[in-house]
Design a protein around this motif. Structure first.
Motif, PDB file in Angstrom:
ATOM      1  N   SER A  81       0.828  -1.211   0.000  1.00 38.86           N
ATOM      2  CA  SER A  81       0.000   0.000   0.000  1.00 38.86           C
ATOM      3  C   SER A  81       0.863   1.262   0.000  1.00 38.86           C
ATOM      4  N   LEU A  82       1.883   1.282   0.856  1.00 39.90           N
ATOM      5  CA  LEU A  82       2.745   2.460   0.936  1.00 39.90           C
ATOM      6  C   LEU A  82       3.571   2.630  -0.340  1.00 39.90           C
ATOM      7  N   GLY A  83       4.055   1.520  -0.889  1.00 37.29           N
ATOM      8  CA  GLY A  83       4.834   1.598  -2.121  1.00 37.29           C
ATOM      9  C   GLY A  83       4.017   2.094  -3.295  1.00 37.29           C
ATOM     10  N   VAL A  84       2.793   1.563  -3.424  1.00 38.37           N
ATOM     11  CA  VAL A  84       1.924   2.015  -4.517  1.00 38.37           C
ATOM     12  C   VAL A  84       1.547   3.482  -4.325  1.00 38.37           C
ATOM     13  N   ALA A  85       1.252   3.878  -3.067  1.00 41.53           N
ATOM     14  CA  ALA A  85       0.927   5.282  -2.799  1.00 41.53           C
ATOM     15  C   ALA A  85       2.095   6.191  -3.164  1.00 41.53           C
ATOM     16  N   MET A  86       3.304   5.760  -2.824  1.00 39.31           N
ATOM     17  CA  MET A  86       4.481   6.578  -3.109  1.00 39.31           C
ATOM     18  C   MET A  86       4.674   6.754  -4.612  1.00 39.31           C
ATOM     19  N   TYR A  87       4.568   5.656  -5.351  1.00 39.84           N
ATOM     20  CA  TYR A  87       4.800   5.754  -6.798  1.00 39.84           C
ATOM     21  C   TYR A  87       3.564   6.219  -7.565  1.00 39.84           C
ATOM     22  N   SER A  88       2.422   6.309  -6.891  1.00 39.92           N
ATOM     23  CA  SER A  88       1.261   6.944  -7.518  1.00 39.92           C
ATOM     24  C   SER A  88       1.514   8.432  -7.724  1.00 39.92           C
ATOM     25  N   THR A  89       2.299   9.043  -6.837  1.00 39.57           N
ATOM     26  CA  THR A  89       2.638  10.462  -7.029  1.00 39.57           C
ATOM     27  C   THR A  89       3.471  10.631  -8.297  1.00 39.57           C
ATOM     28  N   TRP A  90       4.407   9.700  -8.523  1.00 42.94           N
ATOM     29  CA  TRP A  90       5.201   9.728  -9.757  1.00 42.94           C
ATOM     30  C   TRP A  90       4.297   9.490 -10.977  1.00 42.94           C
ATOM     31  N   GLY A  91       3.411   8.479 -10.854  1.00 48.11           N
ATOM     32  CA  GLY A  91       2.499   8.187 -11.953  1.00 48.11           C
ATOM     33  C   GLY A  91       1.576   9.349 -12.270  1.00 48.11           C
ATOM     34  N   GLU A  92       1.081  10.016 -11.215  1.00 51.62           N
ATOM     35  CA  GLU A  92       0.191  11.168 -11.421  1.00 51.62           C
ATOM     36  C   GLU A  92       0.892  12.262 -12.223  1.00 51.62           C
ATOM     37  N   ARG A  93       2.127  12.543 -11.863  1.00 49.14           N
ATOM     38  CA  ARG A  93       2.857  13.605 -12.548  1.00 49.14           C
ATOM     39  C   ARG A  93       3.221  13.209 -13.978  1.00 49.14           C
ATOM     40  N   LYS A  94       3.492  11.925 -14.205  1.00 50.12           N
ATOM     41  CA  LYS A  94       3.768  11.454 -15.560  1.00 50.12           C
ATOM     42  C   LYS A  94       2.512  11.519 -16.436  1.00 50.12           C
ATOM     43  N   VAL A  95       1.371  11.090 -15.875  1.00 51.59           N
ATOM     44  CA  VAL A  95       0.109  11.144 -16.634  1.00 51.59           C
ATOM     45  C   VAL A  95      -0.242  12.590 -16.962  1.00 51.59           C
ATOM     46  N   ALA A  96      -0.069  13.485 -15.964  1.00 51.19           N
ATOM     47  CA  ALA A  96      -0.337  14.910 -16.216  1.00 51.19           C
ATOM     48  C   ALA A  96       0.578  15.443 -17.312  1.00 51.19           C
ATOM     49  N   ALA A  97       1.845  15.022 -17.290  1.00 50.64           N
ATOM     50  CA  ALA A  97       2.799  15.492 -18.298  1.00 50.64           C
ATOM     51  C   ALA A  97       2.416  15.010 -19.690  1.00 50.64           C
ATOM     52  N   ILE A  98       1.995  13.748 -19.797  1.00 49.45           N
ATOM     53  CA  ILE A  98       1.608  13.213 -21.107  1.00 49.45           C
ATOM     54  C   ILE A  98       0.388  13.955 -21.651  1.00 49.45           C
ATOM     55  N   ILE A  99      -0.602  14.192 -20.783  1.00 51.15           N
ATOM     56  CA  ILE A  99      -1.825  14.882 -21.211  1.00 51.15           C
ATOM     57  C   ILE A  99      -1.521  16.333 -21.619  1.00 51.15           C
ATOM     58  N   GLN A 100      -0.587  16.964 -20.917  1.00 48.86           N
ATOM     59  CA  GLN A 100      -0.261  18.374 -21.180  1.00 48.86           C
ATOM     60  C   GLN A 100       0.955  18.536 -22.084  1.00 48.86           C
ATOM     61  N   ASP A 101       1.406  17.441 -22.715  1.00 54.55           N
ATOM     62  CA  ASP A 101       2.528  17.477 -23.652  1.00 54.55           C
ATOM     63  C   ASP A 101       3.799  17.999 -22.985  1.00 54.55           C
ATOM     64  N   GLY A 131      12.923   9.572 -13.907  1.00 60.55           N
ATOM     65  CA  GLY A 131      12.445  10.216 -12.689  1.00 60.55           C
ATOM     66  C   GLY A 131      11.932   9.259 -11.635  1.00 60.55           C
ATOM     67  N   LEU A 132      12.346   7.962 -11.700  1.00 57.85           N
ATOM     68  CA  LEU A 132      11.799   6.961 -10.783  1.00 57.85           C
ATOM     69  C   LEU A 132      12.219   7.176  -9.332  1.00 57.85           C
ATOM     70  N   LEU A 133      13.263   7.972  -9.116  1.00 60.83           N
ATOM     71  CA  LEU A 133      13.679   8.256  -7.738  1.00 60.83           C
ATOM     72  C   LEU A 133      13.017   9.518  -7.181  1.00 60.83           C
ATOM     73  N   GLN A 134      12.148  10.148  -7.991  1.00 67.65           N
ATOM     74  CA  GLN A 134      11.491  11.381  -7.551  1.00 67.65           C
ATOM     75  C   GLN A 134      10.660  11.194  -6.288  1.00 67.65           C
ATOM     76  N   PRO A 135       9.874  10.089  -6.146  1.00 67.40           N
ATOM     77  CA  PRO A 135       9.121   9.904  -4.893  1.00 67.40           C
ATOM     78  C   PRO A 135      10.025   9.830  -3.661  1.00 67.40           C
ATOM     79  N   LEU A 136      11.212   9.210  -3.803  1.00 65.71           N
ATOM     80  CA  LEU A 136      12.144   9.157  -2.673  1.00 65.71           C
ATOM     81  C   LEU A 136      12.660  10.551  -2.339  1.00 65.71           C
ATOM     82  N   ALA A 137      12.925  11.358  -3.367  1.00 65.76           N
ATOM     83  CA  ALA A 137      13.370  12.728  -3.130  1.00 65.76           C
ATOM     84  C   ALA A 137      12.275  13.550  -2.447  1.00 65.76           C
ATOM     85  N   ASP A 138      11.030  13.366  -2.899  1.00 68.10           N
ATOM     86  CA  ASP A 138       9.909  14.091  -2.271  1.00 68.10           C
ATOM     87  C   ASP A 138       9.731  13.659  -0.820  1.00 68.10           C
ATOM     88  N   GLY A 139       9.837  12.321  -0.564  1.00 65.15           N
ATOM     89  CA  GLY A 139       9.718  11.830   0.810  1.00 65.15           C
ATOM     90  C   GLY A 139      10.819  12.376   1.697  1.00 65.15           C
TER      91      GLY A 139
END
Length: 341
Positions: free
Chosen positions: A20-40, A51-59
């Motif tokens: 649960s914690l791992g998926v929650a952590m990488y959901s933040t990365w996924g959210e930002r990637k999905v937003a980036a794809i939609i917004q070009d 950017g796979l280490l971005q959630p660790l940096a944010d934490g």
């Protein structure tokens, strides 16, 4: 006392919590990637590969930020609020069947922390406690914007819980069981419940968005009118708990929808592959996880596609549309069951 059983359950609880914690952590990365794809755009691309280490940096950033508690706040409740939100989010995973049964050294280990015969009632009871985490945080902050946001959140969650419960009553009338394990097993040996309850699923999905405070139902965090929402005064890991709780709720909601309407860990041809039972169980877990990821992607896709409701529109949708639709669905299901008998 069966110490092996206790060790098995502790290992399963630790695994589910870590997942649960791992998926929650990488959901933040996924959210930002999905937003980036939609917004070009590119999205996170500096910390590690793609950017796979971005959630660790944010934490790490949240861990080392200054811990601030407002002078005029209620200190105990201010700390209790995010703790309750995080605890409730993690507790809901206890009754989700993550897979069938693993056989290790002659012992059968079900991949479910607690197979209770009132699993759905347990989830409703625990989820309804989540509103206290938001209300405590907003009220204890001694900030009018935070208080207004928490009142909004409470009224929104209570309103949509009604439609959520009514949509599930029709499903329970059809399945005849409150156990999630039983509901998944029925779909394993027949059609998925989405075939029988398409309207109930749509109502459940809309209410899940509202329960998770996700766009277009993110009125408690409307920055343009609330300066950030109920967690305005929070910083460091207290803020992190609120943000993590939202993503864990998304993950559990996705697992619940997959289990109730899309067969859970079952997949077509599951029992006719001729594989070892343990391998079939592992494939079932993978199938469930893929379904969860698809729902998470849908949550993110909707966030960056649909604008936020006005608050009166949100309440009108809940009381004037969702609840009547759920009642109609329940009556139609009852009539069909009666006609079949």
């Amino acid at each position: 006392m069966d110490w092996v059983f206790i060790v098995e359950k502790l290992a399963l609880i630790s695994g589910v919590l870590a997942l649960s914690l791992g998926v929650a952590m990488y959901s933040t990365w996924g959210e930002r990637k999905v937003a980036a794809i939609i917004q070009d755009r590119r999205g996170p691309n500096r910390a590690g590969f793609m950017g796979l280490l971005q959630p660790l940096a944010d934490g790490g950033k949240l861990f080392f930020k200054e811990e601030i508690i407002p002078t005029n706040s209620h200190r105990f409740l201010f700390i209790l609020g995010p703790s309750v939100a995080m605890l409730v989010a993690c507790m809901t995973s206890a009754v989700i069947p993550w897979g069938d049964v693993l056989t290790i050294a002659g012992r059968q280990i079900p991949l479910q922390v607690a197979d209770i015969n009132i699993g759905i009632l347990y989830i409703f009871g625990v989820v309804s406690l989540g509103v206290y985490g938001i209300m405590l945080g907003g009220w204890a902050s001694n900030n009018k914007f935070s208080l207004l946001a928490s009142v909004r959140a409470a009224s929104q969650i209570i309103s949509y819980e009604l439609a959520l419960g009514l949509s599930l009553i029709a499903l329970l009338m059809f399945t005849g069981s409150l156990s999630l394990k039983d509901i998944v097993e029925q779909q394993r040996h027949g059609l998925w419940n989405i075939v029988y309850q398409p309207l109930g699923f749509i109502i459940f999905l809309v209410c899940a968005f509202a329960e998770c405070n996700r766009t277009p139902f993110d009125l408690p965090e409307a920055e343009n009118e609330l300066n950030g929402g109920y967690h305005l005064e929070y910083s460091s890991m207290k803020l992190g708990f609120y943000l993590f709780a939202e993503y864990i709720n998304m993950f559990i909601s996705s697992a619940l929808m997959a289990s109730l309407y899309f067969g859970g860990y079952s997949f077509p041809g599951m029992d006719s592959l001729g594989l070892a039972p343990n391998l079939v169980t592992i494939l079932g877990f993978v199938a469930l996880f893929i379904k969860i990821l698809l729902f998470l992607f849908f949550f993110m896709w909707v966030r960056w596609t649909i604008p936020r409701f006005r608050y009166d529109q949100l309440m009108r949708l809940g009381w004037n549309i969702m609840i009547p639709l759920a009642l109609v669905n329940m009556l139609i299901t009852g009539a069909i069951i009666l006609a079949r008998q």
